[in-house]
Design an enzyme around this catalytic site. Structure first.
Site, PDB file in Angstrom:
ATOM      1  CB  SER A  98      67.695 -31.343-112.039  1.00 43.72           C
ATOM      2  OG  SER A  98      66.782 -30.295-112.261  1.00 43.72           O
ATOM      3  N   GLY A  99      69.654 -29.433-114.295  1.00 41.55           N
ATOM      4  CA  GLY A  99      69.747 -29.183-115.721  1.00 41.55           C
ATOM      5  C   GLY A  99      69.853 -27.718-116.053  1.00 41.55           C
ATOM      6  CE  LYS A 100      74.711 -26.391-118.866  1.00 43.14           C
ATOM      7  NZ  LYS A 100      75.775 -26.249-119.907  1.00 43.14           N
ATOM      8  CB  VAL A 101      66.225 -22.969-117.960  1.00 41.88           C
ATOM      9  CG1 VAL A 101      64.933 -22.402-118.541  1.00 41.88           C
ATOM     10  CG2 VAL A 101      65.913 -23.869-116.779  1.00 41.88           C
ATOM     11  CE  LYS A 124      64.208 -28.877-114.425  1.00 41.18           C
ATOM     12  NZ  LYS A 124      63.344 -29.079-113.244  1.00 41.18           N
ATOM     13  CG  ASP A 174      62.563 -26.920-104.155  1.00 40.86           C
ATOM     14  OD1 ASP A 174      62.961 -26.376-103.114  1.00 40.86           O
ATOM     15  OD2 ASP A 174      63.229 -26.975-105.196  1.00 40.86           O
TER      16      ASP A 174
END
Length: 1023
Positions: free
Chosen positions: A704-707, A722, A832
């Site tokens: 769902s994305g980058k960190v 995030k 999760d």
């Protein structure tokens, strides 16, 4: 016998005979036999022709010769189809067998709801649907099966309420509802089943409820099993009417109050389990039954003293009262019971002296009294009957000498007397007892010397902090099974004999704090398994043997506070040491290159003649500058060099100025569209975050994305950002994940949950700003990074997480999840849980992260239906395969997978060639293989195998197929906290020894990852 249906064993042949008599006798025509043959062949076809039914062919004139068929008078009356690998629903045509009275479809894979088609089987008396994949509620018109006397639907996935109409099945003698997902109520009308003999409702998460007093009407009941049913309140006084009861198990609930005295008037009662409840109050003072065999009241909150009337139970063989708050003395009458085998009262507040008759009149096998305040001496008669397996009496105030009789008790496997006030010499025979495997007597005042001979099986000897003296015997080479020798802080003297180095199984050798002298043997023959070597605080001299550098598994080396001289052997650099201490010796020369860094800054202190090539605190430098080694460059060459550098710097500064101005203009434009919502006091602005989201600060990416890792000041403080941003408007799924994470993390506070500092959002971009976790995620330590990670301050880190660290990480994550499940209102499901979502700070403290998939429940105990399966492969709870209804138990399952990762070192999706880690672990256990073989070899040591094995078993319980059999996170945390590293592993053990620890819950699916009720207690006791 293995194929015999459960009801044959339960009810016996008389019931079957009576069932057959109820069928009118008639002569079956050839045409009717042909019709039944056709019906059965059609059934086989509709079920997909299971290989187990290959004998069903049209070549036979009648099906009565088939092994799965029972016939009476030539008519089919029974179908015994247990474990036939049937995977399709039950066809309605099954009721075309007009005389069918018995139907056993247990241990298959039949899906769907309760089979109402069976309502047309008008003569059905015995119905066994257990251990299948049935779902949904039990229908309210189940009373249409009016002829039933045996109904077993255990081991399925039925949910909702148990209907009151079940009380109309007046002929029922057996009703089994155990191990489903019932999350509603159970009716008082069950008390109307006046013919009921067996009632099994265990392992269901019913709405909290009291036991109906109407259950006291079941006067024919012999077997009542309601373990872990969410029961509250007290035990009804009406239970005194259960005059036929032989087995009562109400354990694992939340019962309160005392135990009614009338309960013990049940003359036929043979078993009573009430352990792991929340009972309060005192034990009953009047017990009249003489037939009780086993009493288990462990893991409650019972107070007061142990009643004297326990001594009247002349048939009692097991008395478990451990982990309560009982006080006072142990009644003498208990020691006089003639059949007592297991006596466990550890973890209470008992005081006074022990009754001296223990073991004199009874075949005592387990005597476990640790962690109390008991005083006096050990009874001399513990092994009078020659069957004693263990004496576990550590952490008391016991004193005097150990009885000589224990030195003749050849059945003994473990003696654990540490942390007491014993004195004198140990009986000489104890050292050589035939079956003894562990002798743990540290922290007493024992004297004497080490024997020349040890028991052939003795693998652990712990005698630290005593007054043992004398030399290490040269006969030590005969101690062939010894794996742990901890003899610190005694009075041993003389040389270290070369014979000691021949022990090939030795893993831990700690002889620090003694008076040993001379040189260490230069030839180390067989220490290939050694992980810890500690000879510190002695008077050893000579050079450090270079052969130590050849020990392949050595992790901890401590030779400090001795008189070693000479250089440090360069061979030591080859070792993968976790700790190294050579301080306070007489070493000289250079520190080898591999040790010349800050990781070992405290390893060489107080060695005045040592030096280091690179600067190290309190170590002098070996570097001396040579004036001839460098020539002064010419003035012309220097001038050219200065000019080139000046021009280059000017170009760089101009470029930076242009880029900065461009970014400032762009940032001023962008900031107008951003909104910052803070949840903590911040020391930064959105501008400092947005300006640092570059490829240079990117540390990870996910679905769902980058960190990013962003510096927020000049002090070295960072945050993790995030970013959910695709250069387009977010889709509904991303919006939902973002809203969920902000809603949850913005409202909760816990030290084991990652802290959300703020969120920054715009029309098409979302940023979540967290506290930064220096040591990243657990999965990188377990599976990706086998070397130390670089962390703030360049502080030393373990190349591999050792067991105490892994256990603390498990406890921390369990605390975070337990807070979410039990302390938040409404409770929170993560959905999760996995090792990559457990983050570690600079002290390796675990914090649960990534709540994008979490769901807040509207009401405690009420499950919600999700529109799609979420989570990560390898961590899915199995109910996701057939249901999207979720509750806290899906997190428990996933956490169980994490526990398996911690103890085995394996990844969740790589248990074996064709299995997941969970399936591999269950198969390993189900095949009876040693648990020790499944543990991570990189960290497994004799001192931690017991704790690791306990966590392995706990992981199996957490990953049970049926959610109702999984423990809560509160219960999981309780067990993990009891596993805290023992004193022999460098920690301080305060809980009971796990050799005899009852493990929470029961096993599930021991064979083929499925389970039967007969195997229910196979994980209850770990011996």
């Amino acid at each position: 016998m293995s194929k015999m249906p459960l009801y044959f064993r339960k009810l016996g042949l008389p019931l079957i005979f009576l069932s057959l008599l109820s069928i009118p006798f008639c002569v079956i025509s050839q045409g009717q036999a042909t019709d039944e043959l056709t019906v059965l062949l059609n059934l086989k076809q509709q079920w997909g022709n299971p290989p187990a039914l290959q004998s069903w062919t049209s070549s036979t004139a009648t099906p009565c010769g088939w092994p799965e068929i029972n016939c009476t008078g030539g008519a089919v009356t029974g179908l015994l189809l247990r474990d036939m690998n049937i995977t399709e629903p039950i066809p309605p045509s099954i009721c075309d067998l007009k005389n069918l009275t018995q139907l056993d479809l247990s241990w298959n894979y039949i899906p769907g709801g309760f089979p109402r088609a069976l309502y047309n089987c008008s003569k059905l008396q015995i119905l066994d649907l257990s251990q299948n994949y049935f779902v949904g509620p039990i229908p309210s018109d189940i009373d249409r099966l009016s002829g039933l006397n045996y109904l077993d639907v255990g081991g399925n996935n039925f949910s909702g309420n148990i209907p009151a109409e079940i009380g109309r099945l007046s002929g029922l003698q057996t009703l089994n509802l155990y191990q489903n997902q019932f999350n509603g109520t159970f009716p008082k009308e069950i008390g109307d089943l006046v013919n009921l003999e067996v009632l099994e409702m265990a392992y269901n998460e019913f709405v909290p409820a009291m036991i109906p007093p109407e259950f006291g009407q079941l006067k024919k009941l012999t077997f009542l099993w309601m373990k872990q049913c969410n029961l509250i309140g007290g035990i009804p006084e009406s239970f005194s009417n259960l005059s036929s009861l032989e087995h009562l198990d109400l354990s694992g609930n939340a019962l309160t109050g005392g135990i009614p005295g009338s309960l013990f008037s049940l003359q036929n009662l043979s078993y009573m389990y009430l352990f792991h409840n929340e009972l309060s109050g005192e034990l009953p003072t009047s017990i009249s039954s003489m037939n009780l065999i086993k009493i288990d009241l462990a893991m409650n909150n019972l107070t007061g003293s142990i009643p004297e009337d326990f001594g009247k139970l002349q048939s009692l063989s097991l008395l478990n009262l451990y982990w309560n708050q009982l006080s006072g003395h142990i009644p003498v009458s208990i020691a006089q019971l003639p059949l007592l085998r297991y006596f466990r009262v550890f973890g209470n507040k008992l005081s006074g002296v022990l009754p001296p008759e223990f073991g004199l009149y009874s075949p005592l096998e387990a005597f476990e009294i640790s962690a109390n305040k008991l005083s006096g001496e050990l009874p001399k008669t513990l092994c009078t009957n020659g069957v004693l397996l263990g004496v576990v009496a550590y952490s008391n105030n016991l004193g005097g000498q150990v009885p000589e009789s224990l030195g003749n008790c050849n059945t003994l496997r473990t003696v654990q007397l540490y942390n007491n006030n014993f004195s004198g010499e140990l009986p000489l025979g104890i050292w050589t007892l035939f079956n003894l495997s562990s002798l743990m007597v540290s922290q007493n005042s024992f004297s004497g010397g080490l024997p020349s001979k040890l028991a052939w099986n003795l693998s652990r000897v712990e005698i630290s902090n005593n007054k043992f003296s004398g030399p290490i015997p040269t006969e030590a080479s005969s101690w062939s099974s010894l794996a742990v020798l901890k003899a610190s802080n005694n009075l041993f003297s003389g040389n270290v004999p070369e014979e000691l180095t021949s022990l090939s199984r030795l893993i831990i050798l700690s002889m620090d704090g003694n008076q040993l002298s001379g040189e260490l043997p230069s030839k180390i023959i067989s220490w290939k398994s050694l992980t810890t070597l500690n000879f510190s605080k002695n008077m050893l001299s000579g050079q450090i043997p270079a052969a130590i550098g050849s020990l392949p598994h050595l992790l901890d080396l401590d030779l400090s506070d001795n008189q070693f001289s000479g250089v440090i052997p360069p061979e030591l650099v080859k070792l993968r040491l976790t700790t190294l201490n050579l301080s306070s010796n007489r070493l000289v020369g250079r520190i080898p290159d591999g040790f010349n860094n800050l990781v070992y800054e405290n390893s060489f202190l107080s060695n005045p003649d040592l030096c280091a090539d690179d600067p190290m605190p309190n170590i002098r430098s070996c570097y001396t500058r040579s004036s001839k080694s460098n020539k002064v460059p010419s003035k012309y060459l220097a001038l050219i060099l200065v000019l080139v550098i000046a021009m280059f710097l000017a170009a760089v500064l101009f470029s930076l100025f242009v880029i900065r101005e461009y970014r400032r203009k762009k940032l001023r434009h962008d900031l107008a569209t951003w909104k910052l919502t803070s949840f903590q006091r911040l020391g930064f602005t959105e501008a400092s975050i947005l300006s640092n989201l570059t490829d240079n600060t990117l540390i990870g990416s996910g679905g769902s994305g980058k960190v990013y890792r962003v510096a927020v000041n000049d002090l070295g403080d960072y945050v993790a950002v995030k970013r959910i941003w695709n250069n387009r408007k977010l889709d509904w799924r991303q919006e939902k994940e973002f809203a969920a994470e902000v809603e949850i993390l913005g409202s909760i506070r816990h030290s084991n949950i990652v802290k959300l500092l703020c969120c920054i959002s715009s029309e098409n971009s979302k940023l979540l700003v967290y506290e930064y976790m220096e040591n990243q995620s657990l999965d990188k330590w377990l599976h990706k990074n086998k070397r130390a990670l670089t962390s703030r301050g360049n502080s030393p880190r373990r190349a591999v997480l050792d067991w105490p660290m892994r256990l603390q990480i498990a406890i921390g994550a369990a605390q975070g999840l337990g807070y979410m499940h039990h302390d938040c209102s409404p409770p929170i499901i993560h959905r999760d849980v996995k090792s990559s979502n457990i983050l570690l700070d600079f002290q390796f403290k675990a914090k649960v992260a990534d709540f994008g998939l979490a769901k807040m429940l509207a009401k405690h105990g009420e499950s919600h239906t999700m529109s799609a399966v979420a989570g990560s492969f390898g961590y899915f709870a199995p109910e996701y395969a057939y249901s999207t209804r979720v509750n806290e138990k899906i997190d428990v399952y996933s956490f169980g997978v994490v526990l398996l990762e911690l103890v085995t070192g394996r990844q969740a999706n790589s248990g074996d060639e064709n299995t997941s880690l969970t399936e591999w672990a269950w198969q390993h256990y189900g095949e009876g293989k040693p648990i020790a073989d499944a543990l991570d070899e990189e960290i497994k040591e004799p001192c931690n195998v017991d704790e690791m094995a306990t966590v392995f078993k706990l992981a199996l319980v957490c990953t049970s197929r049926s959610p109702s059999t999984r423990p809560s996170m509160k219960e999981v945390l309780h067990i993990l906290q009891q596993c805290s590293p023992s004193e022999r592993c460098g920690g301080k053990k305060v809980g009971p020894e796990f050799d005899f620890m009852p493990l929470l819950g029961s096993s599930t699916y021991l064979s083929s990852y499925r389970r039967s009720r007969k195997a229910d207690d196979s994980l209850v006791y770990s011996v």
